[in-house]
Design a protein around this motif. Sequence first.
Motif, PDB file in Angstrom:
ATOM      1  N   ARG A 125      70.962  35.263 -37.470  1.00 21.94           N
ATOM      2  CA  ARG A 125      69.619  34.856 -37.044  1.00 21.94           C
ATOM      3  C   ARG A 125      69.301  33.489 -37.624  1.00 21.94           C
ATOM      4  O   ARG A 125      69.443  33.273 -38.833  1.00 21.94           O
ATOM      5  CB  ARG A 125      68.556  35.859 -37.504  1.00 21.94           C
ATOM      6  N   ALA A 126      68.839  32.583 -36.754  1.00 20.44           N
ATOM      7  CA  ALA A 126      68.542  31.218 -37.187  1.00 20.44           C
ATOM      8  C   ALA A 126      67.237  30.746 -36.559  1.00 20.44           C
ATOM      9  O   ALA A 126      66.821  31.234 -35.503  1.00 20.44           O
ATOM     10  CB  ALA A 126      69.676  30.272 -36.794  1.00 20.44           C
ATOM     11  N   LEU A 127      66.597  29.796 -37.235  1.00 23.71           N
ATOM     12  CA  LEU A 127      65.415  29.127 -36.694  1.00 23.71           C
ATOM     13  C   LEU A 127      65.759  27.658 -36.490  1.00 23.71           C
ATOM     14  O   LEU A 127      66.164  26.968 -37.431  1.00 23.71           O
ATOM     15  CB  LEU A 127      64.231  29.249 -37.660  1.00 23.71           C
ATOM     16  N   LEU A 128      65.619  27.193 -35.256  1.00 19.51           N
ATOM     17  CA  LEU A 128      65.864  25.796 -34.919  1.00 19.51           C
ATOM     18  C   LEU A 128      64.556  25.029 -35.097  1.00 19.51           C
ATOM     19  O   LEU A 128      63.544  25.330 -34.450  1.00 19.51           O
ATOM     20  CB  LEU A 128      66.363  25.703 -33.476  1.00 19.51           C
ATOM     21  N   GLY A 165      71.142  24.984 -29.454  1.00 19.87           N
ATOM     22  CA  GLY A 165      70.996  26.435 -29.332  1.00 19.87           C
ATOM     23  C   GLY A 165      72.206  27.090 -28.720  1.00 19.87           C
ATOM     24  O   GLY A 165      72.583  28.206 -29.104  1.00 19.87           O
ATOM     25  N   LEU A 217      74.690  27.708 -31.349  1.00 20.50           N
ATOM     26  CA  LEU A 217      74.307  28.875 -32.137  1.00 20.50           C
ATOM     27  C   LEU A 217      74.672  30.165 -31.400  1.00 20.50           C
ATOM     28  O   LEU A 217      75.237  31.092 -32.003  1.00 20.50           O
ATOM     29  CB  LEU A 217      72.812  28.839 -32.427  1.00 20.50           C
ATOM     30  N   ALA A 259      74.997  33.873 -32.981  1.00 15.86           N
ATOM     31  CA  ALA A 259      73.717  33.933 -33.685  1.00 15.86           C
ATOM     32  C   ALA A 259      72.554  33.948 -32.693  1.00 15.86           C
ATOM     33  O   ALA A 259      72.548  33.189 -31.725  1.00 15.86           O
ATOM     34  CB  ALA A 259      73.568  32.746 -34.623  1.00 15.86           C
ATOM     35  N   GLU A 260      71.586  34.803 -32.943  1.00 15.71           N
ATOM     36  CA  GLU A 260      70.311  34.731 -32.229  1.00 15.71           C
ATOM     37  C   GLU A 260      69.483  33.620 -32.858  1.00 15.71           C
ATOM     38  O   GLU A 260      69.588  33.360 -34.058  1.00 15.71           O
ATOM     39  CB  GLU A 260      69.559  36.051 -32.342  1.00 15.71           C
ATOM     40  N   TYR A 261      68.635  32.981 -32.042  1.00 15.60           N
ATOM     41  CA  TYR A 261      67.816  31.921 -32.620  1.00 15.60           C
ATOM     42  C   TYR A 261      66.471  31.821 -31.923  1.00 15.60           C
ATOM     43  O   TYR A 261      66.321  32.225 -30.760  1.00 15.60           O
ATOM     44  CB  TYR A 261      68.539  30.568 -32.547  1.00 15.60           C
ATOM     45  N   VAL A 275      65.040  34.940 -40.861  1.00 18.35           N
ATOM     46  CA  VAL A 275      66.241  34.186 -40.500  1.00 18.35           C
ATOM     47  C   VAL A 275      67.127  33.954 -41.723  1.00 18.35           C
ATOM     48  O   VAL A 275      66.661  33.947 -42.864  1.00 18.35           O
ATOM     49  CB  VAL A 275      65.871  32.838 -39.848  1.00 18.35           C
TER      50      VAL A 275
END
Length: 386
Positions: free
Chosen positions: A32-35, A51, A54, A59-61, A88
């Motif tokens: 899990r990531a935050l852009l 994205g 990712l 990875a979900e983002y 995240v």
Amino acid sequence: MAERINAVKTSFFGKGAIRLLEPELQKMGIRRALLVTDRFLYDSGAAARVGQVLSDAGAEYAVYYNVQPNPTVQVVNDCIAAARTLQVQLLVALGGGSAIDTAKAASIVVACGGTVEQYEGENKSSKPGLPIVAVNTTAGTGSECTSFYIVTDPVRHSKMAMVDPNCMVSIAVNDTDFMSSMPPKLTAATGMDALTHAIEAALSKNANPLTDKDAYWAMQAIVQNLPRAVANGQDEAARTMMAYAENVAGMAFSNAGLGMVHAMAHALGGHYNLPHGVCNAVLLPYVLAFNSRSPVCRERFMTIAAAMGLQGTFTPDTAAPAVIQFVRQLSAGVGIPANLAQLNKVDPADFAALAELALHDTCMSTNQITPTRDEVVAVYTAAFRG
């Protein structure tokens, strides 16, 4: 004297470098990531390109796209809230210094707690922040490779400077595909920011052989390639060299520190919400003239003159004026305003208050000369009049 050198673990350079990120994310096991980016890069499709990397890495983002120039405490707090809500594992900053600094500030607060204001100054965090990948879209701030980050405090109308190895980015991506669309004004401002980083690192109280190596090489590369990059944004060779140069200048100042130019620019930019690179570029020759009173600086100006390719034989007394004149000509050639008056917002009545802020800025501590408030006001005044 013992020295500590901070550096990014992994950096990617060159056209198409974003493709090298996927296997690194897989190694990290990111799910899990935050852009973290701005609305322009979101709407232009640049965020979607990152994205996709990712997603390909498994990875979900989600995207936080409310980064603003000179990001405020509120922008950082909103980013922190998103990161905490989504739980995240990684922040991916896409942009220049504003996006990367927002991610750095958020990473520290998410990991260590408290408020962003509590981390102003040096080494205030208790442990490393949340991991960050920085996809750099400008060639200037060096934020992708430094232990510095800057957040605007709207209450004091100034910028808070944080120096903390715990904010260091894990992976930096300098892909010129993300830089080629920078307009000339932004290319010029960020490039002059990078030149200021290199010069202030070279003149810093904490300069050492490693930071000197980086600072002087960066000066050479910038003066050779910035005018080309401004004149033609599609000049791939110039864009690539500027990407290397701003990164190397960033490593130099991250370890040597900065000085009076940045301290004054932080106060100026925070008060009037002016572009940081432009503030640095306008102030640079006037601060160099002030610092030329220092015997240490005068000696180093000879090496700066050589790095910039100035012709002639220089002494400590003749090198400083030559360098200052060259910096003025370079700034004018890439379209930087000649003085603070041309920025329209600046009011000399504010100079005493700005000087107080500059004197307490973290960057002032490594300037060779510790100025008085009246001396800072005098430099602001000279830069206003031109």
